[in-house]
Design an enzyme around this catalytic site. Structure first.
Site, PDB file in Angstrom:
ATOM      1  N   LYS A 192       0.847  -1.205   0.000  1.00  0.00           N
ATOM      2  CA  LYS A 192       0.000   0.000   0.000  1.00  0.00           C
ATOM      3  C   LYS A 192       0.880   1.252   0.000  1.00  0.00           C
ATOM      4  O   LYS A 192       1.666   1.460   0.922  1.00  0.00           O
ATOM      5  CB  LYS A 192      -0.917  -0.012   1.238  1.00  0.00           C
ATOM      6  CG  LYS A 192      -1.742   1.275   1.416  1.00  0.00           C
ATOM      7  CD  LYS A 192      -2.721   1.169   2.588  1.00  0.00           C
ATOM      8  CE  LYS A 192      -3.417   2.502   2.875  1.00  0.00           C
ATOM      9  NZ  LYS A 192      -4.338   2.437   4.024  1.00  0.00           N
TER      10      LYS A 192
ATOM     11  N   ASP B 172      -2.656   9.923   4.093  1.00  0.00           N
ATOM     12  CA  ASP B 172      -4.077   9.585   4.180  1.00  0.00           C
ATOM     13  C   ASP B 172      -4.794  10.588   5.075  1.00  0.00           C
ATOM     14  O   ASP B 172      -4.758  10.484   6.303  1.00  0.00           O
ATOM     15  CB  ASP B 172      -4.230   8.156   4.746  1.00  0.00           C
ATOM     16  CG  ASP B 172      -5.692   7.705   4.762  1.00  0.00           C
ATOM     17  OD1 ASP B 172      -6.543   8.422   4.195  1.00  0.00           O
ATOM     18  OD2 ASP B 172      -5.960   6.627   5.334  1.00  0.00           O
TER      19      ASP B 172
ATOM     20  N   LYS C 157     -10.259  12.589   8.306  1.00  0.00           N
ATOM     21  CA  LYS C 157      -9.907  12.086   9.630  1.00  0.00           C
ATOM     22  C   LYS C 157      -9.959  13.244  10.624  1.00  0.00           C
ATOM     23  O   LYS C 157      -9.405  14.307  10.356  1.00  0.00           O
ATOM     24  CB  LYS C 157      -8.494  11.485   9.616  1.00  0.00           C
ATOM     25  CG  LYS C 157      -8.400  10.171   8.871  1.00  0.00           C
ATOM     26  CD  LYS C 157      -7.005   9.560   8.981  1.00  0.00           C
ATOM     27  CE  LYS C 157      -6.878   8.294   8.147  1.00  0.00           C
ATOM     28  NZ  LYS C 157      -7.640   7.154   8.685  1.00  0.00           N
TER      29      LYS C 157
ATOM     30  N   ASP D 139       1.483   5.952   5.790  1.00  0.00           N
ATOM     31  CA  ASP D 139       0.495   5.025   5.226  1.00  0.00           C
ATOM     32  C   ASP D 139       1.022   4.349   3.945  1.00  0.00           C
ATOM     33  O   ASP D 139       0.300   3.598   3.302  1.00  0.00           O
ATOM     34  CB  ASP D 139      -0.821   5.778   4.956  1.00  0.00           C
ATOM     35  CG  ASP D 139      -2.058   4.884   5.053  1.00  0.00           C
ATOM     36  OD1 ASP D 139      -1.963   3.806   5.688  1.00  0.00           O
ATOM     37  OD2 ASP D 139      -3.107   5.258   4.496  1.00  0.00           O
TER      38      ASP D 139
ATOM     39  N   ASP E 294     -12.338   7.103   3.326  1.00  0.00           N
ATOM     40  CA  ASP E 294     -11.170   6.765   4.160  1.00  0.00           C
ATOM     41  C   ASP E 294     -10.794   5.276   4.030  1.00  0.00           C
ATOM     42  O   ASP E 294      -9.743   4.851   4.496  1.00  0.00           O
ATOM     43  CB  ASP E 294     -11.465   7.120   5.623  1.00  0.00           C
ATOM     44  CG  ASP E 294     -10.195   7.256   6.447  1.00  0.00           C
ATOM     45  OD1 ASP E 294      -9.094   7.207   5.856  1.00  0.00           O
ATOM     46  OD2 ASP E 294     -10.309   7.408   7.685  1.00  0.00           O
TER      47      ASP E 294
ATOM     48  N   GLU F  76      -9.592   3.825   1.597  1.00  0.00           N
ATOM     49  CA  GLU F  76      -8.962   4.006   0.282  1.00  0.00           C
ATOM     50  C   GLU F  76      -7.919   2.932  -0.020  1.00  0.00           C
ATOM     51  O   GLU F  76      -7.685   2.601  -1.181  1.00  0.00           O
ATOM     52  CB  GLU F  76      -8.313   5.397   0.198  1.00  0.00           C
ATOM     53  CG  GLU F  76      -6.902   5.523   0.802  1.00  0.00           C
ATOM     54  CD  GLU F  76      -6.803   5.242   2.295  1.00  0.00           C
ATOM     55  OE1 GLU F  76      -7.839   5.333   2.982  1.00  0.00           O
ATOM     56  OE2 GLU F  76      -5.702   4.912   2.780  1.00  0.00           O
TER      57      GLU F  76
ATOM     58  N   ARG G 114      -7.822  -0.273   0.430  1.00  0.00           N
ATOM     59  CA  ARG G 114      -8.323  -1.482  -0.232  1.00  0.00           C
ATOM     60  C   ARG G 114      -8.616  -1.240  -1.707  1.00  0.00           C
ATOM     61  O   ARG G 114      -8.553  -2.154  -2.510  1.00  0.00           O
ATOM     62  CB  ARG G 114      -9.553  -2.012   0.530  1.00  0.00           C
ATOM     63  CG  ARG G 114     -10.721  -1.090   0.544  1.00  0.00           C
ATOM     64  CD  ARG G 114     -11.740  -1.468   1.612  1.00  0.00           C
ATOM     65  NE  ARG G 114     -11.288  -1.117   2.971  1.00  0.00           N
ATOM     66  CZ  ARG G 114     -11.965  -1.387   4.062  1.00  0.00           C
ATOM     67  NH1 ARG G 114     -13.119  -2.022   3.995  1.00  0.00           N
ATOM     68  NH2 ARG G 114     -11.499  -1.035   5.247  1.00  0.00           N
TER      69      ARG G 114
END
Ligand code: BES
Ligand code: ZN
Ligand code: ZN
Length: 485
Positions: free
Chosen positions: A247, A252, A259, A270, A329, A331, A333
């Protein structure tokens, strides 16, 4: 700066030395004076595990193992001992330091050295003045003396080099490392280690219709990238490659589902999965593992913006499946799913993805275990568990029962990117599984990567979680292939 490692055959009496002891026998070659020896014997009798002798011209550290066996817990305790000594070692400003052992298990010197090297890491490139933790006082050289294998020493050097630069990348803030800059860094690593790197830029990603990666990127002012890393040696033993997916969310914010509170802090990390996959390819190439390995890294930041993707959007993924966005959020996946279905073109033996994917994984296992989910043959998870214990990056498995996938149903698309509130880590795993046409191991490192304080040598400044585990796992896979040949 990381100390240099050298092998030596003899210790001279003026050298400072760390001796790992399997019993109470202090080796003669340390040449302790009678007074020092008496002091050490007393300490040993008092069951001291770590004895520090500071004499006029040198220091001697004695580390008494509770057991002289290579059980994984004993090995970990030794690495932790190294971490515990790091400050004292630093304060004493050695230019070089010998590490040796006596009646300890084979590999003790390597384990200690590994723990020490990992403990010496710091991220201070943006400090214009040296702080109180000035790196210069770490020893410039560690001199290893004893029954050592050159291949093991090389392994430790390559592995710790990889951990160092992987940590550096994880620590970079997004204003210094956007997706394109990450791709450049990956290319540099490929050039130095000898693996191939192909960087797909936005036009190509659009042509391939990677709808997950493109949707997450919509709110960004920077373009996305998709990196393909490949190590394909002539002597490779596997017919079908192992594909690693990392990833690469360079930041993020959560996107429009932004968030709140303190949840955004640290989200420059991230992309730890991406950095780790690059580190693994580095080790694989540097040590010449006879395996065909591919790394896939989708990368972008996730931000709100005028054009950002929104809750309710329906997107078409690379594999043509449609996904309703339930939360911007979730994102990770989406970009991983595109990469996982892209992996099909290689007919892989196995796909392993590694990602800081869910807060749920962190809530479940804290920082003690990487959450792993798999539909692959049990032999892989058994091996991964064994390697996890060996390097003490332990894994804990969560089930991928079909019932957990039910909440991903959408009224308007093939799938939604979020499910119910409970079992979030598993639901994310179920989402990814839908895109895997080949056996998948999914590793969620949200808990083990984002640390609030040092977990010994797994420093809070980005432990590069999973790097030592995956490298060791692939080394073992290669060894198993050679044995069968
Ligand atoms: N990057 C986060 C996961 C994360 C959280 C990593 C904390 C490290 C520490 C991920 O993209 C995310 O935001 N996940 C959401 C998913 C939810 C919206 C279904 C989460 O876990 O809250
Ligand atoms: Zn997120
Ligand atoms: Zn994320």
């Amino acid at each position: 700066m990381k100390p240099e490692i050298q092998r030596i055959s003899q210790i001279s009496s003026h050298q400072s030395v760390i001796c790992i002891m399997g019993d109470d026998q202090i080796p003669k070659r340390l040449k302790l004076t009678k007074q020092e020896n008496d002091f050490a014997q007393n300490q040993l009798q008092a069951k001291e595990e770590c004895i520090f002798i500071n004499s006029y011209n040198r220091s001697v550290y004695l580390i008494r193992l509770k057991e002289a066996i290579a059980h994984y817990k004993v090995r970990e305790e030794l690495r932790r001992n190294a971490y515990n000594l790091r400050k004292l070692i630093k304060e004493n400003n050695y230019s070089e330091l010998v590490i040796t052992s006596e009646n300890a298990y084979k590999g003790a010197i390597e384990d200690f050295t590994e723990g020490l090297l990992l403990s010496f890491y710091s991220f201070d490139k943006y400090k214009t003045k040296p702080g109180k933790d000035d790196k210069k006082s770490y020893p410039g050289k560690l001199l290893l003396q004893g029954d050592l294998e050159d291949t093991e020493i090389k392994w430790i050097i390559d592995l710790t080099d990889a951990v160092y630069f992987t940590r550096d990348r994880i620590k970079e803030p997004v204003n210094k490392l956007n997706a394109s800059a990450l791709a450049e860094e990956i290319k540099k690593t490929g050039d130095s280690a000898g693996f191939k790197v192909e960087i797909l830029t936005k036009g190509k990603i659009e042509a391939l219709k990677m709808g997950g990666l493109l949707a997450v990127n919509k709110g960004s002012v920077d373009p996305p990238v998709f990196c393909i890393l490949e190590w394909h040696p002539a002597n490779c033993l596997n017919k079908n490659p192992i594909v690693l997916v990392g990833k690469g969310i360079v930041y993020d914010t959560g996107g429009l589902n932004i968030k709140t509170g303190d949840f955004m802090a640290g989200m420059n990390g991230d992309m730890a999965g991406a950095a780790t996959v690059t580190g693994v390819l580095y080790i694989v190439a540097k040590t010449g593992l006879p395996l065909h390995i591919i790394g896939l890294i989708p990368s972008t930041d996730n931000r709100p913006g005028g054009n950002a993707y929104t809750q309710g959007d329906i997107i078409t993924m690379y594999n043509k499946m449609t996904v309703e966005i339930g939360n911007t959020d979730a994102e990770g996946r989406l970009i991983l799913a595109d990469a996982i279905s892209y992996a099909s073109k290689y007919s892989p033996e196995l796909i392993i993805d590694i990602a800081t994917l869910t807060g749920s994984a962190a809530m479940t296992f804290g920082n003690q275990a990487i959450a792993v989910m798999t539909n692959a043959d049990r032999k892989y998870i058994k091996l991964l568990e064994e390697c996890g214990n060996d390097v003490y990056e332990r894994i804990a498995e969560l089930p991928l029962w079909d019932e957990y996938g039910e909440s991903l149903k959408s009224d308007v698309a093939d799938l939604r990117n979020i499910g119910g509130r409970e079992a979030g880590a598993i639901i994310a795993g179920k989402f990814l599984e839908r895109f895997a046409e080949f056996p998948l191991i999914h590793m969620d490192i949200a808990g083990t990567e984002m640390l609030k304080k040092d977990d010994y040598y797994r420093l809070k400044s980005g432990p590069a979680s999973g790097l030592r585990l995956l490298s060791t796992f692939l080394r073992r896979v290669a060894a198993d292939y050679s044995e069968k040949k």
